[in-house]
Design a protein around this motif. Structure first.
Motif, mmCIF file in Angstrom:
data_model
loop_
_atom_site.group_PDB
_atom_site.id
_atom_site.type_symbol
_atom_site.label_atom_id
_atom_site.label_comp_id
_atom_site.label_asym_id
_atom_site.label_seq_id
_atom_site.Cartn_x
_atom_site.Cartn_y
_atom_site.Cartn_z
ATOM 1 N N SER A 21 0.819 -1.220 0.000
ATOM 2 C CA SER A 21 0.000 0.000 0.000
ATOM 3 C C SER A 21 0.846 1.260 0.000
ATOM 4 N N GLY A 22 2.178 1.092 0.022
ATOM 5 C CA GLY A 22 3.065 2.256 -0.031
ATOM 6 C C GLY A 22 3.204 2.979 1.286
ATOM 7 N N VAL A 23 3.281 2.233 2.397
ATOM 8 C CA VAL A 23 3.378 2.869 3.700
ATOM 9 C C VAL A 23 4.626 3.747 3.797
ATOM 10 N N THR A 24 4.468 4.919 4.381
ATOM 11 C CA THR A 24 5.552 5.869 4.622
ATOM 12 C C THR A 24 5.316 6.498 5.992
ATOM 13 N N GLY A 26 4.039 8.877 8.612
ATOM 14 C CA GLY A 26 2.883 9.770 8.538
ATOM 15 C C GLY A 26 1.668 9.128 7.900
ATOM 16 N N THR A 27 1.837 7.931 7.347
ATOM 17 C CA THR A 27 0.727 7.216 6.729
ATOM 18 C C THR A 27 0.280 6.080 7.635
ATOM 19 N N LEU A 28 -0.996 5.985 7.863
ATOM 20 C CA LEU A 28 -1.573 4.851 8.575
ATOM 21 C C LEU A 28 -2.238 3.959 7.544
ATOM 22 N N VAL A 29 -1.776 2.721 7.442
ATOM 23 C CA VAL A 29 -2.384 1.759 6.524
ATOM 24 C C VAL A 29 -3.343 0.883 7.311
ATOM 25 N N LYS A 30 -4.574 0.813 6.848
ATOM 26 C CA LYS A 30 -5.582 -0.030 7.477
ATOM 27 C C LYS A 30 -5.866 -1.205 6.544
ATOM 28 N N ILE A 31 -5.482 -2.403 6.972
ATOM 29 C CA ILE A 31 -5.782 -3.614 6.220
ATOM 30 C C ILE A 31 -7.078 -4.166 6.803
ATOM 31 N N ILE A 32 -8.171 -4.084 6.058
ATOM 32 C CA ILE A 32 -9.493 -4.382 6.600
ATOM 33 C C ILE A 32 -10.097 -5.583 5.878
ATOM 34 N N GLY A 33 -10.210 -6.697 6.587
ATOM 35 C CA GLY A 33 -10.826 -7.897 6.027
ATOM 36 C C GLY A 33 -11.550 -8.644 7.124
ATOM 37 N N THR A 34 -11.241 -9.939 7.306
ATOM 38 C CA THR A 34 -11.839 -10.686 8.411
ATOM 39 C C THR A 34 -11.367 -10.138 9.747
ATOM 40 N N SER A 35 -10.238 -9.467 9.756
ATOM 41 C CA SER A 35 -9.775 -8.701 10.910
ATOM 42 C C SER A 35 -9.191 -7.399 10.379
ATOM 43 N N THR A 36 -8.894 -6.495 11.278
ATOM 44 C CA THR A 36 -8.313 -5.214 10.881
ATOM 45 C C THR A 36 -6.955 -5.051 11.539
ATOM 46 N N ILE A 39 -1.336 -0.129 10.635
ATOM 47 C CA ILE A 39 0.128 -0.117 10.662
ATOM 48 C C ILE A 39 0.652 1.262 10.278
ATOM 49 N N SER A 40 1.614 1.742 11.051
ATOM 50 C CA SER A 40 2.324 2.974 10.723
ATOM 51 C C SER A 40 3.797 2.749 11.019
ATOM 52 N N ILE A 41 4.662 3.523 10.382
ATOM 53 C CA ILE A 41 6.095 3.371 10.588
ATOM 54 C C ILE A 41 6.720 4.710 10.975
ATOM 55 N N ALA A 42 7.877 4.619 11.611
ATOM 56 C CA ALA A 42 8.644 5.807 11.994
ATOM 57 C C ALA A 42 10.117 5.480 11.860
ATOM 58 N N ALA A 43 10.916 6.431 11.402
ATOM 59 C CA ALA A 43 12.346 6.217 11.203
ATOM 60 C C ALA A 43 13.027 5.848 12.513
#
Length: 233
Positions: A21-24, A26-36, A39-43
């Motif tokens: 999904s191109g996480v960087t 400042g970006t929160l990626v929400k993987i939403i399916g049978t569970s949620t 994910i976010s990252i920081a240097a």
């Protein structure tokens, strides 16, 4: 078997979905399916606060050179349960049908209030003993009203996570969603946008976990030196 063939180790599907999904930062990626899983990252070049209630703060778990923090939430299979019921015209309930009916409801119209702790609360209370709650039900409450209340509960849970991130200095500037529910449920995306006060973006790939896996495999095989994206000049 030929010697020298590189073999990649396994990884969590949601972590690879964040890569796809191109996480960087400042970006929160929400993987939403049978569970949620959020994910976010920081240097890792600067000290990261030990954010209370967030599990999985690991160096390099998603991308090299970055801490990752994830928030898993198990979704209650409400649709599968009520989907066994037949409607007056013989039509079984489905996610799409419930979405269509729930979209017709105004916020708060049903009077229902829910807590989505049917599998405990993993973030930010980290207590698996907690239980779910539905307040305001009557004999006239419809499946669509219950469904909307549960979606609203997950949305406020998501907002709580974002607020906790930012309270400890991890800025969330955008939200990117992927997974089946993100793609197929306009109701969920609209409620999440309304509750969080942020636009809901969708990943361009319908198979982000597979895409992230392919990216990782390409690095292992030597086709690319790193998983990091090159900036266009």
């Amino acid at each position: 078997m030929t010697a020298g063939i590189p073999v990649a180790v396994g990884a969590f599907d949601c972590h690879l979905g964040a890569v796809g999904s191109g996480v960087t930062p400042g970006t929160l990626v929400k993987i939403i399916g049978t569970s949620t899983c959020d994910i976010s990252i920081a240097a890792n070049t600067s000290k990261l606060a030990d954010v209370p209630g967030l599990c999985g703060i690991v160096d390099g778990s998603v991308l090299p050179g970055y801490f990752v923090s994830s928030r898993p939430v198990r979704r209650w299979r409400f649709v599968q349960l009520v989907g066994q019921l037949h409607q007056p015209h013989g039509e079984k309930l489905s996610h799409r049908k419930l979405d269509e009916e729930a979209l017709k409801l105004a916020p708060g119209e049903s009077g229902l209030l829910a807590l989505d702790w049917n599998n405990g609360n993993r973030t930010i209370l980290v207590d698996q003993r907690l239980t779910g709650l539905m307040v305001g039900q009557t004999l006239y409450s419809t499946p669509a009203e219950v469904y909307r209340a549960l979606v609203e509960a997950t949305a406020f849970g998501a907002l709580t996570i974002i607020n906790r991130f930012e309270e400890y200095g991890v800025k969330i500037s955008q939200i990117v969603n992927c997974g089946g529910i993100a793609e197929k449920s306009p109701l969920t995306m609209q409620i999440y946008a309304d509750v969080t006060g942020r636009p809901m973006k969708l990943s361009r790939s319908a198979q982000t976990c597979a895409l992230g896996s392919a990216i990782a495999a390409a690095v292992v095989a030597g086709a690319h030196k790193t998983t990091r994206r090159r900036r266009r000049r």
